[in-house]
Enzyme design. Structure first.
Site, PDB file in Angstrom:
ATOM      1  N   SER A 119       0.840  -1.194   0.000  1.00 25.97           N
ATOM      2  CA  SER A 119       0.000   0.000   0.000  1.00 25.97           C
ATOM      3  C   SER A 119       0.881   1.252   0.000  1.00 25.97           C
ATOM      4  CB  SER A 119      -0.954  -0.052   1.200  1.00 25.97           C
ATOM      5  OG  SER A 119      -1.995   0.880   1.057  1.00 25.97           O
ATOM      6  N   ASP A 173      -9.891  -5.063  -4.285  1.00 30.57           N
ATOM      7  CA  ASP A 173      -9.329  -4.039  -3.402  1.00 30.57           C
ATOM      8  C   ASP A 173     -10.256  -2.833  -3.337  1.00 30.57           C
ATOM      9  OD1 ASP A 173      -7.737  -2.108  -2.086  1.00 30.57           O
ATOM     10  OD2 ASP A 173      -5.901  -3.064  -2.817  1.00 30.57           O
ATOM     11  N   HIS A 204      -7.925  -5.493   0.200  1.00 28.54           N
ATOM     12  CA  HIS A 204      -6.656  -4.804   0.481  1.00 28.54           C
ATOM     13  C   HIS A 204      -5.930  -5.590   1.570  1.00 28.54           C
ATOM     14  CE1 HIS A 204      -4.128  -1.318  -0.131  1.00 28.54           C
ATOM     15  NE2 HIS A 204      -4.094  -1.052   1.157  1.00 28.54           N
TER      16      HIS A 204
END
Length: 225
Positions: A119, A173, A204
């Site tokens: 991320s 996601d 995610h």
């Protein structure tokens, strides 16, 4: 260079380390979030890979009502084109470069170092790796995007123009859209970077199959087989 070295979790191999993976966490997490993945990778027992899991500095984050948390840069908006505070990205790039410099000073050449991240951490691994002036062993970018959204970073490094890049993303996601990862992938391929793209049935997060694929990629990049 950052005056105060980043705090981190370091996992040493059984043998003296000759290679290193610097793994950057996501927003609000810490190095402790990903450090448990090392034994799950199932690397050979006699490997010589040091894993470094740094903790990002604490700072207010705009999208979380200014709440102070560990963050590599401020996230101003959920809109991709206005998400990353580029000044904060550049400040963290200095900190990540300092981590690499520590390893080099300790005897591990940059060519034996992989920058990895998830991320926000993946944004930093791509941004820093693509601009780093010395050849790296690889760049791993998990569930992330480019901070410039629809453009590669400025001042791309010729030294890393053929460095292997692993991009992985969840096809469900809901934090970083799959399209954001694909946009980065398209830009990288257009510049002929050797990039590998893999998706997984996840949001995610991290998927068990993904961990096996990461282990295979690391084994190849660091010549562990």
């Amino acid at each position: 260079m950052s005056a105060v070295p980043l705090e981190r979790i370091t996992i040493e191999p059984n043998l003296p380390a000759t290679t290193c993976v610097i793994w950057l966490h996501g927003l609000g997490d810490s190095g402790a979030g990903f450090s448990p993945i090392v034994p799950e990778l199932g690397l050979p027992k006699n490997h010589a890979v040091r894993f470094v899991f740094p903790h990002a500095p604490e700072q207010p984050v705009t999208i979380n009502q200014g709440y102070v948390m560990r963050s590599w840069y401020d996230i101003k908006s959920m809109v991709l084109h206005n998400r990353a505070d580029i000044d904060g990205v550049l400040e963290s790039e200095v900190k990540v470069r300092a981590l690499i410099a520590e390893q080099v000073a300790g005897g591990i050449p940059a060519s034996n170092i992989i920058l990895a991240g998830f991320s926000q951490g993946g944004v930093m691994s791509m941004f820093t790796g693509l601009r780093y002036p010395e050849k790296l062993a690889g760049i791993m970018a998990l569930s992330c995007y480019l901070p410039n959204a629809d453009a590669l970073p400025e001042q791309l490094s010729a030294a890393n123009s053929n460095t292997e890049i692993l991009q992985q993303h969840g096809d469900n996601d809901d934090v970083v859209p799959l399209s954001a990862g694909k946009m980065a992938n398209t830009l990288l391929k257009a510049k002929n970077y050797p990039v590998k793209w893999q998706t997984y049935p996840m949001a995610h997060s991290v998927h068990p199959t993904q961990i096996r694929d990461i282990a295979s990629w690391l084994t190849a990049r660091l010549n562990l087989a």
